[in-house]
Design an enzyme around this catalytic site. Structure first.
Site, PDB file in Angstrom:
ATOM      1  N   SER A  15     -27.455  59.220  34.755  1.00 23.00           N
ATOM      2  CA  SER A  15     -26.106  58.632  34.604  1.00 23.00           C
ATOM      3  C   SER A  15     -25.940  57.812  35.550  1.00 23.00           C
ATOM      4  O   SER A  15     -24.836  57.152  35.413  1.00 23.00           O
ATOM      5  CB  SER A  15     -25.306  60.155  34.584  1.00 23.00           C
ATOM      6  OG  SER A  15     -25.155  60.557  36.031  1.00 23.00           O
ATOM      7  N   GLY A  16     -26.482  57.637  36.804  1.00 19.22           N
ATOM      8  CA  GLY A  16     -26.156  56.659  37.731  1.00 19.22           C
ATOM      9  C   GLY A  16     -25.468  57.456  38.767  1.00 19.22           C
ATOM     10  O   GLY A  16     -25.078  56.740  39.683  1.00 19.22           O
ATOM     11  N   HIS A  52     -36.258  56.744  44.961  1.00 21.93           N
ATOM     12  CA  HIS A  52     -35.144  56.894  45.822  1.00 21.93           C
ATOM     13  C   HIS A  52     -35.121  56.191  47.049  1.00 21.93           C
ATOM     14  O   HIS A  52     -34.352  55.359  47.596  1.00 21.93           O
ATOM     15  CB  HIS A  52     -34.623  58.205  45.983  1.00 21.93           C
ATOM     16  CG  HIS A  52     -33.672  58.799  44.788  1.00 21.93           C
ATOM     17  ND1 HIS A  52     -32.578  59.087  44.846  1.00 21.93           N
ATOM     18  CD2 HIS A  52     -34.157  58.997  43.344  1.00 21.93           C
ATOM     19  CE1 HIS A  52     -31.925  59.467  43.423  1.00 21.93           C
ATOM     20  NE2 HIS A  52     -33.143  59.398  42.757  1.00 21.93           N
TER      21      HIS A  52
END
Length: 170
Positions: A15-16, A52
């Site tokens: 979803s961000g 990430h």
């Protein structure tokens, strides 16, 4: 708007959440602390962790804390902004290790209150779907919901991410 002492960023998968949380922290002067709770048990998770890490600059200091999250928060130098990603992985680690979730949550809440710099917590909202079919999945969903409620009550800001868009809840 300045970053408050405690921000909770919730949302579904992809979803961000993490990108939004990173942007909140990066709006502050570096250095920044990234407390990671993931454990790389397989190639897919190793790839997620690498993705990430690759998007974070050298101004980030990463601390791995799959279960010792309150201790990691307390070890952050005074005033440094902190991002914790993510609480649902931390909760999974605790459940699988058969830790007392109520005690761990209480310790996390206390560490957040004691912090000397802003904290942004990232977590997956898992309570919007159907009731899981097995007891472990239902327990996880319930524990995550209770954790989010407690943290949201303490947080000055709560953001819900939908399709990369932040929705201010509190």
């Amino acid at each position: 708007m300045p970053l408050p002492p405690l921000t909770l960023v919730l949302g579904g998968a992809r979803s961000g959440k993490s990108r939004h949380a990173e942007a909140l922290i990066e709006a502050l002067p570096a250095p920044w602390v990234y407390i990671a709770t993931a454990q790389a048990y397989d190639d897919e998770m190793r790839a997620r962790i690498a993705e990430h890490r690759a998007r974070r600059s050298q101004d980030w200091r990463t601390v791995d804390a799959p279960m010792a999250l309150p201790e990691a928060l307390r070890a952050v130098p005074s005033g440094q902004p902190v991002l914790v990603d993510c609480l649902t992985l931390w909760l999974t680690n605790l459940i699988l290790a058969e830790r007392d979730i109520a005690i761990a949550t209480g310790e996390l809440m206390a560490a957040c209150r004691e912090a000397q710099g802003p904290i942004v917590l990232v977590s997956n909202e898992v309570g919007l779907g159907i009731v899981p079919e097995n007891a472990l999945a239902r327990r996880f969903r319930d524990e995550a919901g209770r954790l989010h409620q407690r943290l949201a009550s303490q947080a000055e800001r709560v953001v819900f991410m939908v399709a990369g868009l932040p929705m201010q809840v509190k």
